[in-house]
Design a protein around this motif. Sequence first.
Motif, PDB file in Angstrom:
ATOM      1  N   LEU A 126       0.868  -1.174   0.000  1.00 49.88           N
ATOM      2  CA  LEU A 126       0.000   0.000   0.000  1.00 49.88           C
ATOM      3  C   LEU A 126       0.907   1.227   0.000  1.00 49.88           C
ATOM      4  CD1 LEU A 126      -2.820  -0.939   2.592  1.00 49.88           C
ATOM      5  CD2 LEU A 126      -2.879  -1.066   0.083  1.00 49.88           C
ATOM      6  N   LEU A 127       0.810   1.997  -1.072  1.00 48.02           N
ATOM      7  CA  LEU A 127       1.752   3.098  -1.282  1.00 48.02           C
ATOM      8  C   LEU A 127       1.025   4.419  -1.574  1.00 48.02           C
ATOM      9  CD1 LEU A 127       4.879   3.511  -1.589  1.00 48.02           C
ATOM     10  CD2 LEU A 127       4.497   3.374  -4.054  1.00 48.02           C
ATOM     11  N   PRO A 128       1.117   5.358  -0.653  1.00 46.68           N
ATOM     12  CA  PRO A 128       0.514   6.675  -0.927  1.00 46.68           C
ATOM     13  C   PRO A 128       1.126   7.285  -2.191  1.00 46.68           C
ATOM     14  CG  PRO A 128       1.100   6.473   1.393  1.00 46.68           C
ATOM     15  CD  PRO A 128       1.689   5.277   0.700  1.00 46.68           C
ATOM     16  N   ILE A 129       0.331   8.015  -2.951  1.00 47.52           N
ATOM     17  CA  ILE A 129       0.838   8.563  -4.217  1.00 47.52           C
ATOM     18  C   ILE A 129       1.921   9.621  -3.994  1.00 47.52           C
ATOM     19  CG2 ILE A 129      -1.297   8.130  -5.511  1.00 47.52           C
ATOM     20  CD1 ILE A 129      -1.646  11.275  -5.274  1.00 47.52           C
ATOM     21  N   ASP A 150      -4.729   6.973  -1.916  1.00 48.44           N
ATOM     22  CA  ASP A 150      -5.025   8.393  -2.135  1.00 48.44           C
ATOM     23  C   ASP A 150      -4.509   9.245  -0.976  1.00 48.44           C
ATOM     24  OD1 ASP A 150      -6.365   7.588  -4.381  1.00 48.44           O
ATOM     25  OD2 ASP A 150      -8.355   7.691  -3.458  1.00 48.44           O
ATOM     26  N   VAL A 151      -4.339  10.518  -1.272  1.00 50.25           N
ATOM     27  CA  VAL A 151      -3.977  11.463  -0.212  1.00 50.25           C
ATOM     28  C   VAL A 151      -5.053  12.537  -0.144  1.00 50.25           C
ATOM     29  CG1 VAL A 151      -1.511  11.046  -0.562  1.00 50.25           C
ATOM     30  CG2 VAL A 151      -2.602  12.972  -1.739  1.00 50.25           C
ATOM     31  N   SER A 159      -4.397   9.040   2.971  1.00 53.76           N
ATOM     32  CA  SER A 159      -5.699   8.745   3.555  1.00 53.76           C
ATOM     33  C   SER A 159      -5.664   7.345   4.171  1.00 53.76           C
ATOM     34  CB  SER A 159      -6.791   8.811   2.473  1.00 53.76           C
ATOM     35  OG  SER A 159      -7.953   8.138   2.927  1.00 53.76           O
ATOM     36  N   VAL A 160      -5.755   7.316   5.498  1.00 51.99           N
ATOM     37  CA  VAL A 160      -5.752   6.020   6.191  1.00 51.99           C
ATOM     38  C   VAL A 160      -7.023   5.259   5.817  1.00 51.99           C
ATOM     39  CG1 VAL A 160      -5.675   4.872   8.444  1.00 51.99           C
ATOM     40  CG2 VAL A 160      -4.364   6.976   8.062  1.00 51.99           C
ATOM     41  N   ALA A 161      -8.119   5.985   5.619  1.00 56.38           N
ATOM     42  CA  ALA A 161      -9.378   5.333   5.243  1.00 56.38           C
ATOM     43  C   ALA A 161      -9.236   4.647   3.884  1.00 56.38           C
ATOM     44  CB  ALA A 161     -10.509   6.366   5.202  1.00 56.38           C
ATOM     45  N   ILE A 186       4.298  15.047   6.701  1.00 58.07           N
ATOM     46  CA  ILE A 186       4.397  13.737   7.374  1.00 58.07           C
ATOM     47  C   ILE A 186       3.018  13.077   7.347  1.00 58.07           C
ATOM     48  CG2 ILE A 186       4.958  12.510   9.511  1.00 58.07           C
ATOM     49  CD1 ILE A 186       6.702  14.889  10.319  1.00 58.07           C
ATOM     50  N   ASP A 187       2.995  11.811   6.906  1.00 60.35           N
ATOM     51  CA  ASP A 187       1.733  11.074   6.886  1.00 60.35           C
ATOM     52  C   ASP A 187       1.264  10.760   8.308  1.00 60.35           C
ATOM     53  OD1 ASP A 187       1.276  10.916   4.123  1.00 60.35           O
ATOM     54  OD2 ASP A 187       2.748   9.306   3.917  1.00 60.35           O
ATOM     55  N   ASP A 188       0.019  10.312   8.404  1.00 61.23           N
ATOM     56  CA  ASP A 188      -0.525   9.850   9.686  1.00 61.23           C
ATOM     57  C   ASP A 188       0.076   8.464   9.945  1.00 61.23           C
ATOM     58  OD1 ASP A 188      -1.933   8.864  11.807  1.00 61.23           O
ATOM     59  OD2 ASP A 188      -3.919   9.107  10.902  1.00 61.23           O
ATOM     60  N   ILE A 189       1.299   8.468  10.465  1.00 59.97           N
ATOM     61  CA  ILE A 189       2.035   7.206  10.657  1.00 59.97           C
ATOM     62  C   ILE A 189       1.315   6.329  11.684  1.00 59.97           C
ATOM     63  CG2 ILE A 189       4.245   6.191  11.348  1.00 59.97           C
ATOM     64  CD1 ILE A 189       4.373   7.747   8.662  1.00 59.97           C
ATOM     65  N   ARG A 190       0.760   6.949  12.732  1.00 65.72           N
ATOM     66  CA  ARG A 190       0.029   6.158  13.730  1.00 65.72           C
ATOM     67  C   ARG A 190      -1.130   5.400  13.100  1.00 65.72           C
ATOM     68  NH1 ARG A 190       1.425   5.951  18.765  1.00 65.72           N
ATOM     69  NH2 ARG A 190       2.800   7.588  19.509  1.00 65.72           N
ATOM     70  N   GLY A 191      -1.882   6.101  12.264  1.00 68.98           N
ATOM     71  CA  GLY A 191      -3.035   5.472  11.624  1.00 68.98           C
ATOM     72  C   GLY A 191      -2.618   4.357  10.676  1.00 68.98           C
TER      73      GLY A 191
END
Length: 475
Positions: A126-129, A150-151, A159-161, A186-191
């Motif tokens: 799973l790779l954010p764009i 997606d972001v 998007s964690v969702a 920075i992405d939502d690393i926790r999510g």
Amino acid sequence: MTTSFPESGKGRDEVLAALTQARAHDLASDGRAFAFVYDPGEHAREVARAAFAACMPINGLDPTVYPSARQLENAVVKACLELMHAPAGAAGTATAGGTESVMLAVKTARDFARKTRPEVTAPKMLLPITAHACFHKAAHYLGVEVVSVDVDPVTFRASVADAARKMSADVILVVGSAPSYAHGVIDDIRGLAALAAKHGTLMHVDACVGGCVLPFLRDLGVSGPDFDFGVEGVTSISMDLHKYGFAPKGISILLQRRRELRDAQYYTCATWTGYSIINSTTLGSKSVAALGAAYALIQHLGKEGYRERATRMWDATKKLVALVDATEGLEMVGRPDMNLFAFKTTGGDLFTLADRLTAKGWHVQPTYQYGPSPAHIHLTLDPENARRAQELGNDLASCSKDLPPAAEAPEGVVAFLANLASGADGVDTHAIVEEMGLGSGTMPAESAPLHRIMNAMTPDAREKLLVLFFAELFS
Ligand SMILES: *Cc1c(COP(=O)(O)O)cnc(C)c1O
């Protein structure tokens, strides 16, 4: 430069002078480059240069023959593990760069899944764009499928969702950036890490550009999403010492939460007639010079030295972001969590703005549109260009006045080049490269028309055109 193999050798001075001359048109480390350059300042640079030279004879291929290779690697890895709040039992490896760290993180995930989840036959990540292109490269080399995540179109955080929607039994790795290169977000690393943990899959945090800055910004009270091993579910982290570690090119670190993960990263071979090998990275014989320089810089600068530089870069970033916010016709693309960011024009021609900045002696990075990310100018701040932030800001304000309206690329040319790039036979690529003003191998002073065309092309056509251009440069 003389390009043929000379019959008899030349003197040292003559040869070195040719190198100096060849470098005359390279990007200078003079504080005017807002991309590529990570300069800790002249004194520290000198320490790195001496350390690099001192470590030149070392071959990292066999640490039992060159124990210094092992000592240096263990020392630098340990320092990085500490910065990333690694738990006991974590381990790491020195690699040749961010791309190699990432490729090895993907290989680890693939091979660990082969061992522990044999039911996975078509591994996916799973790779954010917004993740760096080197993950696509890793996927391509290693036979792992990219599932794009997606972001958010405003914050540019993954998007964690969407990641949760796309999670499947074949996913072997979830990726997040700390921060992303383009937008400094920075992405939502926790999510993302919680999602990975819930599905029993690995999670890589790409802190290639952030790893040597974010810990120091946190020390200074700059807040932002958590991103390191303190986050449950993060299983590996990459951090480039040849970026904000300020070492010369050729050194990054890949950290693994558990030693068994690093075992999956290793490659061994005893099925040939020569020496049995065990390699932690993709290279066999390898230089340890950049690692030695990284070690020297860590010891020489200390946390205080890195903190002082992080402060300077962050203050300059805030200044420039405020200026973009205050300037009519300019607009931020996302909000950076660190000292690199993207901005665009609102109506005025972006690529003309880039040319105007170039004409004033600045090096900035025009970047093309992709998905929800518009064409933008990217700026990377380093300790030296940060000193000139006000100066750049002034020019940015004046150059963005009276911009011509955003121009469309001529459709015919775009179609012509796309067609050509897709493999028309017997094309005189040399003539075309000349026609595009790229004959010297560097961008023309007026590069807006070229950028406009590239920006208008599909990613596929753009990739093919790049092959054509690159191959021409090296023929
Ligand atoms: C630079 C970078 C990489 C790739 O690193 P290289 O050292 O250029 O191979 C990967 N991820 C991010 C976020 C980066 O900024």
